[in-house]
Design a protein around this motif. Structure first.
Motif, PDB file in Angstrom:
ATOM      1  N   SER A   1     -15.207 -33.934 -21.153  1.00 48.89           N
ATOM      2  CA  SER A   1     -13.940 -34.646 -20.968  1.00 48.89           C
ATOM      3  C   SER A   1     -14.112 -35.900 -20.125  1.00 48.89           C
ATOM      4  O   SER A   1     -13.495 -36.932 -20.401  1.00 48.89           O
ATOM      5  CB  SER A   1     -12.906 -33.718 -20.313  1.00 48.89           C
ATOM      6  OG  SER A   1     -12.563 -32.664 -21.176  1.00 48.89           O
TER       7      SER A   1
ATOM      8  N   ALA B   1     -13.385 -39.481 -21.701  1.00 56.47           N
ATOM      9  CA  ALA B   1     -12.286 -40.246 -21.133  1.00 56.47           C
ATOM     10  C   ALA B   1     -12.716 -41.674 -20.819  1.00 56.47           C
ATOM     11  O   ALA B   1     -11.999 -42.632 -21.097  1.00 56.47           O
ATOM     12  CB  ALA B   1     -11.771 -39.559 -19.865  1.00 56.47           C
TER      13      ALA B   1
ATOM     14  N   THR C   1     -13.254 -43.477 -24.244  1.00 59.10           N
ATOM     15  CA  THR C   1     -12.017 -43.758 -24.963  1.00 59.10           C
ATOM     16  C   THR C   1     -11.250 -44.903 -24.320  1.00 59.10           C
ATOM     17  O   THR C   1     -10.682 -45.748 -25.015  1.00 59.10           O
ATOM     18  CB  THR C   1     -11.128 -42.492 -24.996  1.00 59.10           C
ATOM     19  OG1 THR C   1     -11.885 -41.411 -25.521  1.00 59.10           O
ATOM     20  CG2 THR C   1      -9.902 -42.714 -25.862  1.00 59.10           C
ATOM     21  N   ARG C   2     -11.226 -44.957 -22.989  1.00 60.12           N
ATOM     22  CA  ARG C   2     -10.551 -46.057 -22.308  1.00 60.12           C
ATOM     23  C   ARG C   2     -11.259 -47.385 -22.593  1.00 60.12           C
ATOM     24  O   ARG C   2     -10.611 -48.433 -22.661  1.00 60.12           O
ATOM     25  CB  ARG C   2     -10.495 -45.774 -20.800  1.00 60.12           C
ATOM     26  CG  ARG C   2      -9.889 -46.882 -19.959  1.00 60.12           C
ATOM     27  CD  ARG C   2      -8.473 -47.269 -20.388  1.00 60.12           C
ATOM     28  NE  ARG C   2      -7.528 -46.175 -20.276  1.00 60.12           N
ATOM     29  CZ  ARG C   2      -6.800 -45.945 -19.176  1.00 60.12           C
ATOM     30  NH1 ARG C   2      -6.937 -46.709 -18.122  1.00 60.12           N
ATOM     31  NH2 ARG C   2      -5.936 -44.950 -19.164  1.00 60.12           N
TER      32      ARG C   2
ATOM     33  N   THR D   1     -13.821 -30.358 -14.985  1.00 61.32           N
ATOM     34  CA  THR D   1     -13.589 -31.800 -15.067  1.00 61.32           C
ATOM     35  C   THR D   1     -13.310 -32.380 -13.684  1.00 61.32           C
ATOM     36  O   THR D   1     -13.813 -33.450 -13.335  1.00 61.32           O
ATOM     37  CB  THR D   1     -12.405 -32.095 -16.011  1.00 61.32           C
ATOM     38  OG1 THR D   1     -12.734 -31.634 -17.317  1.00 61.32           O
ATOM     39  CG2 THR D   1     -12.108 -33.581 -16.063  1.00 61.32           C
TER      40      THR D   1
ATOM     41  N   LEU E   1      -5.850 -39.344 -24.674  1.00 65.65           N
ATOM     42  CA  LEU E   1      -6.719 -39.810 -23.596  1.00 65.65           C
ATOM     43  C   LEU E   1      -6.553 -41.300 -23.331  1.00 65.65           C
ATOM     44  O   LEU E   1      -6.900 -41.783 -22.261  1.00 65.65           O
ATOM     45  CB  LEU E   1      -8.186 -39.524 -23.935  1.00 65.65           C
ATOM     46  CG  LEU E   1      -8.668 -38.086 -23.798  1.00 65.65           C
ATOM     47  CD1 LEU E   1     -10.074 -37.936 -24.337  1.00 65.65           C
ATOM     48  CD2 LEU E   1      -8.590 -37.617 -22.355  1.00 65.65           C
ATOM     49  N   GLN E   2      -6.037 -42.041 -24.321  1.00 71.09           N
ATOM     50  CA  GLN E   2      -5.945 -43.488 -24.149  1.00 71.09           C
ATOM     51  C   GLN E   2      -4.554 -43.975 -23.809  1.00 71.09           C
ATOM     52  O   GLN E   2      -4.409 -44.954 -23.095  1.00 71.09           O
ATOM     53  CB  GLN E   2      -6.434 -44.209 -25.416  1.00 71.09           C
ATOM     54  CG  GLN E   2      -6.573 -45.722 -25.207  1.00 71.09           C
ATOM     55  CD  GLN E   2      -7.003 -46.437 -26.462  1.00 71.09           C
ATOM     56  OE1 GLN E   2      -6.300 -46.404 -27.458  1.00 71.09           O
ATOM     57  NE2 GLN E   2      -8.145 -47.080 -26.415  1.00 71.09           N
TER      58      GLN E   2
ATOM     59  N   VAL F   1      -1.166 -38.924 -19.759  1.00 69.51           N
ATOM     60  CA  VAL F   1      -2.142 -37.916 -20.163  1.00 69.51           C
ATOM     61  C   VAL F   1      -2.063 -36.682 -19.270  1.00 69.51           C
ATOM     62  O   VAL F   1      -2.463 -35.595 -19.655  1.00 69.51           O
ATOM     63  CB  VAL F   1      -3.560 -38.526 -20.170  1.00 69.51           C
ATOM     64  CG1 VAL F   1      -4.579 -37.529 -20.688  1.00 69.51           C
ATOM     65  CG2 VAL F   1      -3.573 -39.769 -21.029  1.00 69.51           C
TER      66      VAL F   1
ATOM     67  N   THR G   1      -2.093 -33.225 -20.960  1.00 75.81           N
ATOM     68  CA  THR G   1      -3.077 -32.200 -20.612  1.00 75.81           C
ATOM     69  C   THR G   1      -2.398 -30.886 -20.240  1.00 75.81           C
ATOM     70  O   THR G   1      -2.853 -29.800 -20.620  1.00 75.81           O
ATOM     71  CB  THR G   1      -3.963 -32.676 -19.456  1.00 75.81           C
ATOM     72  OG1 THR G   1      -4.579 -33.913 -19.811  1.00 75.81           O
ATOM     73  CG2 THR G   1      -5.045 -31.654 -19.140  1.00 75.81           C
TER      74      THR G   1
ATOM     75  N   GLU H   1      -6.548 -37.280 -17.185  1.00 73.57           N
ATOM     76  CA  GLU H   1      -6.277 -38.708 -17.227  1.00 73.57           C
ATOM     77  C   GLU H   1      -7.570 -39.498 -17.297  1.00 73.57           C
ATOM     78  O   GLU H   1      -8.514 -39.220 -16.555  1.00 73.57           O
ATOM     79  CB  GLU H   1      -5.521 -39.120 -15.964  1.00 73.57           C
ATOM     80  CG  GLU H   1      -5.003 -40.533 -15.980  1.00 73.57           C
ATOM     81  CD  GLU H   1      -3.694 -40.623 -16.752  1.00 73.57           C
ATOM     82  OE1 GLU H   1      -3.571 -41.585 -17.519  1.00 73.57           O
ATOM     83  OE2 GLU H   1      -2.846 -39.747 -16.600  1.00 73.57           O
ATOM     84  N   PRO H   2      -7.687 -40.496 -18.179  1.00 74.46           N
ATOM     85  CA  PRO H   2      -8.870 -41.330 -18.201  1.00 74.46           C
ATOM     86  C   PRO H   2      -9.060 -42.012 -16.863  1.00 74.46           C
ATOM     87  O   PRO H   2      -8.122 -42.597 -16.338  1.00 74.46           O
ATOM     88  CB  PRO H   2      -8.560 -42.371 -19.299  1.00 74.46           C
ATOM     89  CG  PRO H   2      -7.537 -41.716 -20.141  1.00 74.46           C
ATOM     90  CD  PRO H   2      -6.737 -40.864 -19.223  1.00 74.46           C
TER      91      PRO H   2
END
Length: 283
Positions: free
Chosen positions: A15, A19, A22-23, A84, A210-211, A215, A219, A269-270
């Motif tokens: 994750s 994350a 993806t950001r 995470t 995720l983006q 989030v 989640t 959260e990213p």
């Protein structure tokens, strides 16, 4: 249980990597299900590394689901948020408050209680109606992702999270409903297609969550979706039970583990830290 915990470690570490990747990917259309976003994320090596860990985690998850009740596996997977949080604190210099460290401890305590109380997996094979129902839920998850793109930000995040959680829950149940992998029997089993569609849809929804949007909300929804529903299916329809006289300990452990995971929802959260700022120790 060791396999379930190993799966949580893989998913939780993945994750953090996903994350960041993806950001860093270019934003897409803003829809709930955005396959193009997944393709852009795949250009990031961290996302690919995260997928490799997801693959290993999935194998461990299958082994666990064939050995212990779904409620124990679901709680262990929700505990990936604790992993995470710890990994983010180490690699991304994220600070955990005392409350969040207490939540990590609560997750560990809840899983220990579940480990002591869990019996063997249920001996019911599951009906054909349940197999078709799982396929229907998988289609509903995909539809929910499409609808989410038209909702306000907060509602969209919740729908994406619940949808992703339900998709992962379909995977958990479907693994138990596949009683043979020999051809051609497995190809005639609706649970196989429910597993593939549910898992794929869940990944698409989670990648979008995720983006964009809240989030943390997504989640929390995902944790609820992947734990409560599958646990009920396992107990009511598949015969999952606890050790004799330890029902109360299993319920308490499940509640404590899931509550601790929800308290750590912000670690879905990213991270705002740019990939270039990650320390060498973080790869």
């Amino acid at each position: 249980m060791i396999c379930a915990l190993g799966s949580a470690v893989c998913f939780g570490t993945a994750s953090v990597l996903q994350a960041v990747a993806t950001r860093a990917a270019e934003p897409g259309t803003g829809s709930g299900v955005d396959p193009a976003l997944l393709l852009r994320a795949l250009r990031q090596w961290r996302y690919v590394a995260g997928l490799a860990l997801d693959g290993l985690g999935f194998v461990l998850q299958i082994v666990a689901l064939r050995s212990i009740p779904i409620y124990a596996v679901g709680a262990a997977l929700a505990a990936s948020l604790a992993v995470t949080a710890v990994v983010a604190a180490r690699l991304l210099n994220t600070r955990l408050s005392r409350t969040e460290w207490a939540a990590v401890a609560a997750v560990c305590a809840g899983l220990a209680m579940l480990g002591l109380a869990s019996g063997e997996e249920g001996d019911r094979a599951g009906s054909d109606a349940l197999r078709w129902a799982m396929l229907g839920v998988a289609f509903a998850v995909l539809l929910a992702g499409t609808v989410a793109g038209r909702l306000p930000d907060r509602a969209r995040a919740l729908v994406l999270g619940l949808g992703a959680g339900c998709g992962f829950g379909v995977v958990e149940v479907s693994v138990r409903l596949i009683d043979t992998v020999s051809l051609p029997e497995v190809l005639a089993n609706p649970a196989l297609y429910a597993l593939l569609l549910g898992g794929g849809a869940a990944f698409l929804l989670l990648t979008s969550a995720l983006q964009r949007g809240s989030v943390t909300t997504a989640t929390a929804g995902m944790v609820i979706g992947e734990t409560i529903g599958p646990a009920l299916v396992g107990v009511v329809w598949l015969g999952d039970r606890t050790r004799e006289g330890l029902e109360w300990l299993a319920v308490a452990g499940f509640v404590v583990a899931v509550a601790g995971a929800l308290a750590l929802a912000r670690f879905g959260e990213p991270p705002s830290t740019a990939p270039a700022e990650i320390s060498p120790s973080g790869g």
